[in-house]
Design a protein around this motif. Structure first.
Motif, PDB file in Angstrom:
ATOM      1  N   ALA A  70       1.381  -0.822  -0.012  1.00 39.28           N
ATOM      2  CA  ALA A  70       0.113   0.518  -0.223  1.00 39.28           C
ATOM      3  C   ALA A  70       0.872   1.187  -0.112  1.00 39.28           C
ATOM      4  N   ILE A  71       0.257   2.321  -0.490  1.00 39.71           N
ATOM      5  CA  ILE A  71       1.007   3.613  -0.686  1.00 39.71           C
ATOM      6  C   ILE A  71       1.014   4.303  -0.093  1.00 39.71           C
ATOM      7  N   ARG A  74       6.882   5.529   0.926  1.00 48.04           N
ATOM      8  CA  ARG A  74       5.544   5.497   1.597  1.00 48.04           C
ATOM      9  C   ARG A  74       4.993   3.943   1.944  1.00 48.04           C
ATOM     10  N   GLU A  75       5.537   3.047   0.789  1.00 52.86           N
ATOM     11  CA  GLU A  75       5.457   1.802   0.512  1.00 52.86           C
ATOM     12  C   GLU A  75       4.982   0.822   2.304  1.00 52.86           C
ATOM     13  N   HIS A  76       4.384   0.495   2.188  1.00 54.28           N
ATOM     14  CA  HIS A  76       4.116  -0.657   2.906  1.00 54.28           C
ATOM     15  C   HIS A  76       3.172  -1.450   3.004  1.00 54.28           C
ATOM     16  N   MET A  93      -0.528  -1.561   6.923  1.00 54.54           N
ATOM     17  CA  MET A  93      -0.717  -0.304   6.965  1.00 54.54           C
ATOM     18  C   MET A  93      -1.478   0.418   7.840  1.00 54.54           C
ATOM     19  N   ALA A  94      -2.319  -1.045   8.485  1.00 50.18           N
ATOM     20  CA  ALA A  94      -3.590  -0.121   8.932  1.00 50.18           C
ATOM     21  C   ALA A  94      -2.220   0.370  11.411  1.00 50.18           C
ATOM     22  N   ASP A  95      -1.651  -0.306  11.170  1.00 47.01           N
ATOM     23  CA  ASP A  95      -1.223   0.007  12.360  1.00 47.01           C
ATOM     24  C   ASP A  95      -0.425   0.738  12.185  1.00 47.01           C
ATOM     25  N   THR A 113      -9.549  10.288   0.382  1.00 48.29           N
ATOM     26  CA  THR A 113      -8.607   9.126   0.099  1.00 48.29           C
ATOM     27  C   THR A 113      -6.964   9.743  -0.168  1.00 48.29           C
ATOM     28  N   ILE A 114      -6.319   8.695   1.009  1.00 48.16           N
ATOM     29  CA  ILE A 114      -4.612   9.684   0.909  1.00 48.16           C
ATOM     30  C   ILE A 114      -4.177   8.237   0.763  1.00 48.16           C
TER      31      ILE A 114
END
Ligand SMILES: [Zn+2]
Length: 57
Positions: free
Chosen positions: A2-3, A12-14, A19-21, A42-43
């Motif tokens: 996810a970005i 930015r990549e996770h 991602m939620a954490d 939306t981000i």
């Protein structure tokens, strides 16, 4: 992957699972669904098109 558009370019990549954490810890002002609580924009974007060629104009 996810970005996270809130992170600096290159960081930015996770992983989707993290991602939620990441949002909760790094950007507490942002909702877990990837939207700013303030304006619902939306981000977080799907990175599935990451390898697609740059659009030409
Ligand atoms: Zn971030």
């Amino acid at each position: 992957m996810a970005i996270c558009n809130l992170c600096p370019p290159g960081r930015r990549e996770h992983p989707d699972a993290a991602m939620a954490d990441h949002l909760r810890t790094a950007h507490p002002e942002v909702g877990e669904d990837g939207t700013r609580k303030a304006d619902d924009s939306t981000i977080v974007t799907d990175a599935s098109l990451e390898s697609a060629p740059e659009p030409t104009t």
